[in-house]
Motif scaffolding. Sequence first.
Motif, PDB file in Angstrom:
ATOM      1  N   ALA A   4      18.811   3.516  -6.382  1.00  0.00           N
ATOM      2  CA  ALA A   4      17.598   3.494  -5.566  1.00  0.00           C
ATOM      3  C   ALA A   4      17.719   4.457  -4.388  1.00  0.00           C
ATOM      4  O   ALA A   4      16.754   5.148  -4.030  1.00  0.00           O
ATOM      5  CB  ALA A   4      17.326   2.075  -5.075  1.00  0.00           C
TER       6      ALA A   4
ATOM      7  N   ALA B 119       7.209   2.672  -1.633  1.00  0.00           N
ATOM      8  CA  ALA B 119       8.149   2.599  -2.750  1.00  0.00           C
ATOM      9  C   ALA B 119       9.473   1.976  -2.319  1.00  0.00           C
ATOM     10  O   ALA B 119      10.116   1.266  -3.103  1.00  0.00           O
ATOM     11  CB  ALA B 119       8.391   3.995  -3.323  1.00  0.00           C
TER      12      ALA B 119
ATOM     13  N   THR C 104       9.951  -0.324  -0.006  1.00  0.00           N
ATOM     14  CA  THR C 104       9.784  -1.770   0.161  1.00  0.00           C
ATOM     15  C   THR C 104       9.289  -2.476  -1.089  1.00  0.00           C
ATOM     16  O   THR C 104       9.263  -3.714  -1.138  1.00  0.00           O
ATOM     17  CB  THR C 104       8.790  -2.041   1.305  1.00  0.00           C
ATOM     18  OG1 THR C 104       7.549  -1.376   1.022  1.00  0.00           O
ATOM     19  CG2 THR C 104       9.352  -1.508   2.623  1.00  0.00           C
ATOM     20  N   GLY C 105       8.891  -1.727  -2.130  1.00  0.00           N
ATOM     21  CA  GLY C 105       8.397  -2.337  -3.351  1.00  0.00           C
ATOM     22  C   GLY C 105       6.947  -2.740  -3.289  1.00  0.00           C
ATOM     23  O   GLY C 105       6.450  -3.414  -4.203  1.00  0.00           O
TER      24      GLY C 105
ATOM     25  N   SER D 121       8.519   1.251  -7.047  1.00  0.00           N
ATOM     26  CA  SER D 121       9.879   0.922  -6.614  1.00  0.00           C
ATOM     27  C   SER D 121      10.827   2.021  -7.059  1.00  0.00           C
ATOM     28  O   SER D 121      10.572   2.738  -8.027  1.00  0.00           O
ATOM     29  CB  SER D 121      10.320  -0.438  -7.182  1.00  0.00           C
ATOM     30  OG  SER D 121      10.251  -0.427  -8.609  1.00  0.00           O
TER      31      SER D 121
ATOM     32  N   LEU E  45      12.140   6.898  -9.711  1.00  0.00           N
ATOM     33  CA  LEU E  45      11.284   5.727  -9.625  1.00  0.00           C
ATOM     34  C   LEU E  45      11.567   4.825 -10.825  1.00  0.00           C
ATOM     35  O   LEU E  45      11.699   5.305 -11.948  1.00  0.00           O
ATOM     36  CB  LEU E  45       9.807   6.134  -9.604  1.00  0.00           C
ATOM     37  CG  LEU E  45       9.341   6.874  -8.354  1.00  0.00           C
ATOM     38  CD1 LEU E  45       7.960   7.484  -8.573  1.00  0.00           C
ATOM     39  CD2 LEU E  45       9.310   5.936  -7.154  1.00  0.00           C
ATOM     40  N   SER E  46      11.650   3.553 -10.597  1.00  0.00           N
ATOM     41  CA  SER E  46      11.992   2.606 -11.651  1.00  0.00           C
ATOM     42  C   SER E  46      10.897   2.557 -12.718  1.00  0.00           C
ATOM     43  O   SER E  46       9.712   2.360 -12.401  1.00  0.00           O
ATOM     44  CB  SER E  46      12.204   1.212 -11.057  1.00  0.00           C
ATOM     45  OG  SER E  46      12.438   0.272 -12.076  1.00  0.00           O
TER      46      SER E  46
ATOM     47  N   ASP F  60       8.776  -0.829 -13.221  1.00  0.00           N
ATOM     48  CA  ASP F  60       7.644  -1.178 -12.369  1.00  0.00           C
ATOM     49  C   ASP F  60       6.453  -0.312 -12.757  1.00  0.00           C
ATOM     50  O   ASP F  60       6.480   0.907 -12.585  1.00  0.00           O
ATOM     51  CB  ASP F  60       8.010  -0.953 -10.900  1.00  0.00           C
ATOM     52  CG  ASP F  60       6.956  -1.499  -9.950  1.00  0.00           C
ATOM     53  OD1 ASP F  60       5.851  -1.827 -10.410  1.00  0.00           O
ATOM     54  OD2 ASP F  60       7.246  -1.598  -8.744  1.00  0.00           O
TER      55      ASP F  60
ATOM     56  N   SER G 271       5.062   2.315 -10.294  1.00  0.00           N
ATOM     57  CA  SER G 271       5.833   3.513  -9.942  1.00  0.00           C
ATOM     58  C   SER G 271       5.107   4.781 -10.382  1.00  0.00           C
ATOM     59  O   SER G 271       5.093   5.782  -9.666  1.00  0.00           O
ATOM     60  CB  SER G 271       7.223   3.454 -10.570  1.00  0.00           C
ATOM     61  OG  SER G 271       7.976   2.391 -10.032  1.00  0.00           O
TER      62      SER G 271
END
Length: 345
Positions: A83, A145, A147-148, A152, A164-165, A168, A171
Amino acid sequence: MVYEFQWEDGLLVGLLGISSMVGTIGNAAVILAFCLFKKVRSTNNAFILNTSIWDLVTSAVIIPLIISSTMTGLPNCGEACCAFIGFLNLFSLLQSMLSCALIAFNRYVHVVLSLATYKRLFGPVKAFLWVVGSWLTGTLIMFPAVTGIYGSLGWDAHVQMCQLSHEDPASVLFFQNVVLSLYWVVAFAISAFYARIYLHVRKSTMAIGQHLGHSPQQVSLQAVKRTKHMFYIFFAFLTLTCPVVVVNYADFFATFLPKAVFFISFAMFYCNTAVNPIIYTWTLKEFRQGFKSMVHCRRHIVPTPQAAQPGVQRPVRVINVLSRSGVPNHVVPSEPSSDTSVLNT
Protein backbone atom coordinates in the motif's frame (compact mmCIF):
# COMPACT_ATOMS: atom_id res chain seq x y z
CA MET A 1 -1.32 -20.59 -9.30
CA VAL A 2 1.61 -20.91 -11.74
CA TYR A 3 2.75 -17.68 -13.39
CA GLU A 4 4.16 -17.97 -16.91
CA PHE A 5 6.74 -15.35 -17.90
CA GLN A 6 5.98 -14.30 -21.51
CA TRP A 7 7.94 -12.33 -24.10
CA GLU A 8 5.86 -9.21 -23.49
CA ASP A 9 6.97 -9.37 -19.87
CA GLY A 10 10.58 -9.56 -21.02
CA LEU A 11 10.06 -6.49 -23.23
CA LEU A 12 8.62 -4.56 -20.29
CA VAL A 13 11.42 -5.64 -17.96
CA GLY A 14 14.08 -4.58 -20.48
CA LEU A 15 12.57 -1.14 -21.08
CA LEU A 16 11.97 -0.53 -17.40
CA GLY A 17 15.51 -1.66 -16.56
CA ILE A 18 17.01 0.91 -18.94
CA SER A 19 14.72 3.62 -17.58
CA SER A 20 15.63 2.75 -14.00
CA MET A 21 19.38 2.86 -14.62
CA VAL A 22 19.39 6.07 -16.67
CA GLY A 23 16.83 7.78 -14.45
CA THR A 24 18.62 6.94 -11.21
CA ILE A 25 21.99 8.23 -12.42
CA GLY A 26 20.54 11.29 -14.19
CA ASN A 27 18.22 12.47 -11.44
CA ALA A 28 20.84 11.88 -8.74
CA ALA A 29 23.22 14.07 -10.79
CA VAL A 30 20.56 16.82 -11.07
CA ILE A 31 19.94 16.82 -7.32
CA LEU A 32 23.68 16.78 -6.57
CA ALA A 33 24.33 19.67 -8.96
CA PHE A 34 21.58 21.70 -7.28
CA CYS A 35 23.07 21.06 -3.84
CA LEU A 36 26.72 21.68 -4.79
CA PHE A 37 26.67 24.71 -7.08
CA LYS A 38 25.27 28.12 -6.18
CA LYS A 39 24.70 28.99 -9.83
CA VAL A 40 22.28 26.06 -10.20
CA ARG A 41 20.29 26.96 -7.06
CA SER A 42 17.95 29.43 -8.76
CA THR A 43 14.26 29.96 -8.12
CA ASN A 44 13.32 28.35 -11.43
CA ASN A 45 15.42 25.27 -10.77
CA ALA A 46 13.66 24.67 -7.43
CA PHE A 47 10.72 23.25 -9.36
CA ILE A 48 13.07 21.13 -11.45
CA LEU A 49 14.57 19.84 -8.19
CA ASN A 50 11.11 18.77 -7.00
CA THR A 51 10.56 16.87 -10.25
CA SER A 52 13.97 15.19 -9.98
CA ILE A 53 13.41 14.09 -6.37
CA TRP A 54 10.25 12.19 -7.25
CA ASP A 55 11.70 10.93 -10.53
CA LEU A 56 14.57 9.50 -8.47
CA VAL A 57 12.10 7.79 -6.12
CA THR A 58 10.37 6.28 -9.15
CA SER A 59 13.51 5.15 -10.97
CA ALA A 60 15.44 3.91 -7.91
CA VAL A 61 12.60 2.37 -5.87
CA ILE A 62 9.34 1.92 -7.73
CA ILE A 63 10.61 0.64 -11.09
CA PRO A 64 12.86 -2.09 -9.55
CA LEU A 65 9.88 -3.31 -7.52
CA ILE A 66 7.73 -3.34 -10.66
CA ILE A 67 10.39 -5.39 -12.44
CA SER A 68 10.43 -7.86 -9.55
CA SER A 69 6.64 -8.15 -9.57
CA THR A 70 6.55 -8.63 -13.36
CA MET A 71 9.06 -11.48 -13.19
CA THR A 72 7.33 -13.29 -10.32
CA GLY A 73 3.70 -12.25 -10.78
CA LEU A 74 3.47 -11.65 -7.03
CA PRO A 75 3.65 -8.59 -4.75
CA ASN A 76 7.10 -7.79 -3.43
CA CYS A 77 6.26 -7.35 0.23
CA GLY A 78 3.44 -7.45 2.72
CA GLU A 79 0.08 -5.75 2.48
CA ALA A 80 1.12 -2.59 4.33
CA CYS A 81 4.34 -2.22 2.33
CA CYS A 82 2.48 -2.72 -0.94
CA ALA A 83 0.00 0.00 0.00
CA PHE A 84 2.87 2.39 0.79
CA ILE A 85 4.60 1.64 -2.52
CA GLY A 86 1.27 2.23 -4.27
CA PHE A 87 1.03 5.62 -2.57
CA LEU A 88 4.55 6.56 -3.71
CA ASN A 89 3.75 5.38 -7.24
CA LEU A 90 0.68 7.60 -7.63
CA PHE A 91 2.11 10.48 -5.57
CA SER A 92 5.18 10.72 -7.83
CA LEU A 93 2.85 10.96 -10.85
CA LEU A 94 0.93 13.79 -9.18
CA GLN A 95 4.17 15.62 -8.36
CA SER A 96 5.35 15.38 -11.96
CA MET A 97 2.08 16.95 -13.12
CA LEU A 98 2.07 19.66 -10.45
CA SER A 99 5.75 20.50 -11.03
CA CYS A 100 5.09 20.98 -14.75
CA ALA A 101 2.18 23.25 -13.81
CA LEU A 102 4.35 25.29 -11.42
CA ILE A 103 7.05 25.68 -14.07
CA ALA A 104 4.48 26.86 -16.64
CA PHE A 105 2.93 29.29 -14.14
CA ASN A 106 6.38 30.61 -13.21
CA ARG A 107 7.18 31.24 -16.88
CA TYR A 108 3.78 32.87 -17.46
CA VAL A 109 4.25 35.32 -14.58
CA HIS A 110 7.81 36.15 -15.64
CA VAL A 111 7.08 36.71 -19.33
CA VAL A 112 3.53 38.07 -19.42
CA LEU A 113 3.13 39.91 -16.12
CA SER A 114 5.32 42.62 -14.62
CA LEU A 115 8.66 42.10 -12.92
CA ALA A 116 7.19 43.39 -9.65
CA THR A 117 4.50 40.70 -9.80
CA TYR A 118 7.13 38.04 -10.42
CA LYS A 119 9.19 39.17 -7.41
CA ARG A 120 6.05 39.23 -5.28
CA LEU A 121 5.06 35.66 -6.20
CA PHE A 122 8.44 33.96 -6.59
CA GLY A 123 11.69 34.06 -4.68
CA PRO A 124 14.00 31.72 -2.73
CA VAL A 125 11.60 31.23 0.19
CA LYS A 126 8.42 31.50 -1.85
CA ALA A 127 9.65 28.88 -4.34
CA PHE A 128 10.12 26.49 -1.41
CA LEU A 129 6.58 27.26 -0.23
CA TRP A 130 5.21 26.55 -3.73
CA VAL A 131 6.91 23.13 -3.64
CA VAL A 132 5.55 22.39 -0.16
CA GLY A 133 2.13 23.43 -1.43
CA SER A 134 2.37 20.89 -4.26
CA TRP A 135 3.18 18.17 -1.73
CA LEU A 136 0.18 19.11 0.41
CA THR A 137 -2.03 19.19 -2.68
CA GLY A 138 -0.86 15.73 -3.74
CA THR A 139 -1.51 14.40 -0.24
CA LEU A 140 -5.05 15.79 -0.22
CA ILE A 141 -5.75 14.23 -3.62
CA MET A 142 -4.51 10.85 -2.39
CA PHE A 143 -6.41 11.11 0.92
CA PRO A 144 -9.58 9.25 -0.24
CA ALA A 145 -7.55 6.24 -1.44
CA VAL A 146 -5.24 6.27 1.60
CA THR A 147 -8.17 6.21 4.02
CA GLY A 148 -10.27 3.80 1.93
CA ILE A 149 -13.10 6.28 1.47
CA TYR A 150 -12.91 6.15 -2.33
CA GLY A 151 -10.75 3.29 -3.55
CA SER A 152 -7.84 1.71 -1.70
CA LEU A 153 -4.12 1.15 -2.18
CA GLY A 154 -2.57 -2.28 -2.56
CA TRP A 155 -1.82 -5.03 -5.06
CA ASP A 156 -3.17 -4.59 -8.59
CA ALA A 157 -3.25 -8.05 -10.16
CA HIS A 158 -4.17 -6.72 -13.63
CA VAL A 159 -0.92 -4.77 -14.10
CA GLN A 160 1.03 -6.82 -11.51
CA MET A 161 2.23 -3.94 -9.38
CA CYS A 162 1.54 -2.19 -6.10
CA GLN A 163 -0.78 0.66 -6.95
CA LEU A 164 -4.55 0.43 -6.36
CA SER A 165 -6.14 -2.70 -4.93
CA HIS A 166 -8.06 -4.67 -7.56
CA GLU A 167 -10.26 -6.11 -4.80
CA ASP A 168 -11.91 -2.71 -4.25
CA PRO A 169 -14.30 -1.81 -7.13
CA ALA A 170 -13.98 1.88 -6.25
CA SER A 171 -10.23 1.83 -7.03
CA VAL A 172 -10.95 1.95 -10.77
CA LEU A 173 -13.29 4.89 -10.26
CA PHE A 174 -10.72 6.73 -8.14
CA PHE A 175 -8.04 6.26 -10.78
CA GLN A 176 -10.23 7.35 -13.68
CA ASN A 177 -12.35 10.04 -12.02
CA VAL A 178 -9.65 11.60 -9.82
CA VAL A 179 -6.13 10.86 -11.07
CA LEU A 180 -6.77 10.77 -14.82
CA SER A 181 -9.25 13.66 -14.71
CA LEU A 182 -6.67 15.74 -12.85
CA TYR A 183 -4.14 14.79 -15.52
CA TRP A 184 -6.29 16.36 -18.27
CA VAL A 185 -7.09 19.44 -16.19
CA VAL A 186 -3.39 20.08 -15.51
CA ALA A 187 -2.43 19.39 -19.14
CA PHE A 188 -5.06 21.88 -20.35
CA ALA A 189 -3.95 24.52 -17.83
CA ILE A 190 -0.29 24.17 -18.79
CA SER A 191 -1.15 24.36 -22.49
CA ALA A 192 -3.14 27.54 -21.81
CA PHE A 193 -0.17 29.11 -19.99
CA TYR A 194 2.25 28.40 -22.83
CA ALA A 195 -0.27 29.52 -25.47
CA ARG A 196 -0.74 32.81 -23.61
CA ILE A 197 3.05 33.25 -23.42
CA TYR A 198 3.40 32.62 -27.15
CA LEU A 199 0.69 35.13 -28.05
CA HIS A 200 2.17 37.75 -25.74
CA VAL A 201 5.69 37.36 -27.16
CA ARG A 202 4.39 37.37 -30.72
CA LYS A 203 2.42 40.57 -30.11
CA SER A 204 5.37 42.26 -28.43
CA THR A 205 7.76 41.27 -31.22
CA MET A 206 5.42 42.43 -33.97
CA ALA A 207 4.89 45.76 -32.19
CA ILE A 208 8.64 46.38 -32.07
CA GLY A 209 9.03 45.32 -35.71
CA GLN A 210 6.41 47.88 -36.72
CA HIS A 211 8.12 50.62 -34.63
CA LEU A 212 5.10 51.18 -32.41
CA GLY A 213 7.23 52.53 -29.62
CA HIS A 214 8.40 51.29 -26.25
CA SER A 215 6.14 48.98 -24.30
CA PRO A 216 6.47 48.20 -20.58
CA GLN A 217 5.65 44.59 -21.39
CA GLN A 218 8.64 43.96 -23.66
CA VAL A 219 10.23 40.55 -23.13
CA SER A 220 13.89 39.60 -22.97
CA LEU A 221 15.17 36.97 -25.37
CA GLN A 222 16.78 35.15 -22.46
CA ALA A 223 13.39 34.76 -20.75
CA VAL A 224 11.76 33.57 -23.97
CA LYS A 225 14.53 31.06 -24.62
CA ARG A 226 14.27 29.59 -21.12
CA THR A 227 10.49 29.39 -21.47
CA LYS A 228 10.97 27.46 -24.70
CA HIS A 229 13.25 25.01 -22.88
CA MET A 230 10.69 24.56 -20.10
CA PHE A 231 8.08 23.81 -22.73
CA TYR A 232 10.29 20.93 -23.94
CA ILE A 233 9.97 19.36 -20.48
CA PHE A 234 6.19 19.57 -20.57
CA PHE A 235 6.01 18.31 -24.16
CA ALA A 236 8.16 15.27 -23.29
CA PHE A 237 5.97 14.56 -20.24
CA LEU A 238 2.78 14.81 -22.30
CA THR A 239 4.15 12.65 -25.13
CA LEU A 240 5.36 9.85 -22.87
CA THR A 241 2.44 9.75 -20.44
CA CYS A 242 -0.55 10.38 -22.70
CA PRO A 243 -0.55 6.89 -24.35
CA VAL A 244 -0.93 5.02 -21.06
CA VAL A 245 -3.69 7.42 -19.97
CA VAL A 246 -5.61 6.75 -23.19
CA VAL A 247 -5.08 2.99 -22.83
CA ASN A 248 -6.41 3.08 -19.26
CA TYR A 249 -9.56 4.80 -20.50
CA ALA A 250 -10.03 2.39 -23.41
CA ASP A 251 -9.13 -0.90 -21.71
CA PHE A 252 -8.42 -0.53 -18.00
CA PHE A 253 -8.30 -4.26 -17.30
CA ALA A 254 -6.25 -5.05 -20.45
CA THR A 255 -8.85 -7.50 -21.75
CA PHE A 256 -9.03 -6.81 -25.50
CA LEU A 257 -5.95 -4.73 -26.39
CA PRO A 258 -2.76 -6.71 -27.13
CA LYS A 259 -0.60 -7.11 -24.06
CA ALA A 260 2.38 -5.65 -25.91
CA VAL A 261 0.49 -2.39 -26.57
CA PHE A 262 -0.39 -2.04 -22.91
CA PHE A 263 3.18 -2.80 -21.77
CA ILE A 264 4.83 -0.45 -24.30
CA SER A 265 2.59 2.45 -23.23
CA PHE A 266 3.28 1.49 -19.62
CA ALA A 267 7.06 1.54 -20.23
CA MET A 268 6.84 4.89 -22.05
CA PHE A 269 5.21 6.37 -18.98
CA TYR A 270 8.15 5.39 -16.76
CA CYS A 271 10.69 6.43 -19.41
CA ASN A 272 9.74 10.01 -18.52
CA THR A 273 11.90 9.72 -15.39
CA ALA A 274 14.96 9.01 -17.54
CA VAL A 275 14.24 11.60 -20.24
CA ASN A 276 13.98 14.63 -17.94
CA PRO A 277 17.69 14.76 -16.91
CA ILE A 278 18.66 14.46 -20.58
CA ILE A 279 16.46 17.47 -21.41
CA TYR A 280 18.01 19.49 -18.57
CA THR A 281 21.52 18.72 -19.85
CA TRP A 282 20.56 19.51 -23.43
CA THR A 283 18.75 22.80 -22.84
CA LEU A 284 19.93 24.38 -19.57
CA LYS A 285 23.45 25.80 -19.54
CA GLU A 286 23.85 25.83 -15.74
CA PHE A 287 23.16 22.09 -15.51
CA ARG A 288 25.60 21.33 -18.32
CA GLN A 289 28.28 23.30 -16.52
CA GLY A 290 27.39 21.69 -13.21
CA PHE A 291 27.59 18.15 -14.61
CA LYS A 292 30.92 18.97 -16.28
CA SER A 293 32.29 20.33 -13.01
CA MET A 294 31.20 17.19 -11.15
CA VAL A 295 32.89 14.96 -13.72
CA HIS A 296 36.13 16.94 -13.26
CA CYS A 297 35.69 16.91 -9.45
CA ARG A 298 35.50 20.68 -9.20
CA ARG A 299 33.89 22.44 -6.27
CA HIS A 300 32.80 25.43 -8.35
CA ILE A 301 31.48 25.94 -11.86
CA VAL A 302 34.18 27.29 -14.13
CA PRO A 303 32.77 29.94 -16.53
CA THR A 304 33.17 29.34 -20.25
CA PRO A 305 36.16 31.42 -21.46
CA GLN A 306 35.30 34.33 -23.74
CA ALA A 307 37.14 34.72 -27.04
CA ALA A 308 36.96 38.51 -27.17
CA GLN A 309 40.21 40.51 -27.27
CA PRO A 310 41.04 42.93 -24.41
CA GLY A 311 39.50 46.35 -24.92
CA VAL A 312 37.28 45.16 -27.75
CA GLN A 313 33.58 44.86 -27.06
CA ARG A 314 32.00 41.75 -28.50
CA PRO A 315 28.96 42.29 -30.71
CA VAL A 316 25.68 41.15 -29.23
CA ARG A 317 24.59 37.88 -30.75
CA VAL A 318 20.84 37.71 -31.30
CA ILE A 319 19.49 34.20 -30.80
CA ASN A 320 16.60 33.34 -33.05
CA VAL A 321 14.25 31.55 -30.69
CA LEU A 322 10.98 32.42 -32.40
CA SER A 323 11.51 31.94 -36.12
CA ARG A 324 10.50 28.29 -36.01
CA SER A 325 7.24 29.29 -34.36
CA GLY A 326 6.36 31.77 -37.10
CA VAL A 327 7.36 34.88 -35.12
CA PRO A 328 9.40 37.55 -36.95
CA ASN A 329 13.07 37.55 -35.99
CA HIS A 330 13.49 40.98 -34.40
CA VAL A 331 15.52 41.96 -31.39
CA VAL A 332 13.32 42.28 -28.33
CA PRO A 333 14.67 44.72 -25.74
CA SER A 334 15.45 43.01 -22.48
CA GLU A 335 14.47 43.98 -19.01
CA PRO A 336 16.08 43.07 -15.70
CA SER A 337 15.49 39.40 -15.05
CA SER A 338 14.84 37.85 -11.70
CA ASP A 339 15.62 34.35 -12.97
CA THR A 340 19.00 34.55 -11.27
CA SER A 341 17.50 34.59 -7.78
CA VAL A 342 19.53 32.12 -5.79
CA LEU A 343 18.24 29.67 -3.22
CA ASN A 344 20.51 29.70 -0.22
CA THR A 345 18.80 26.83 1.49
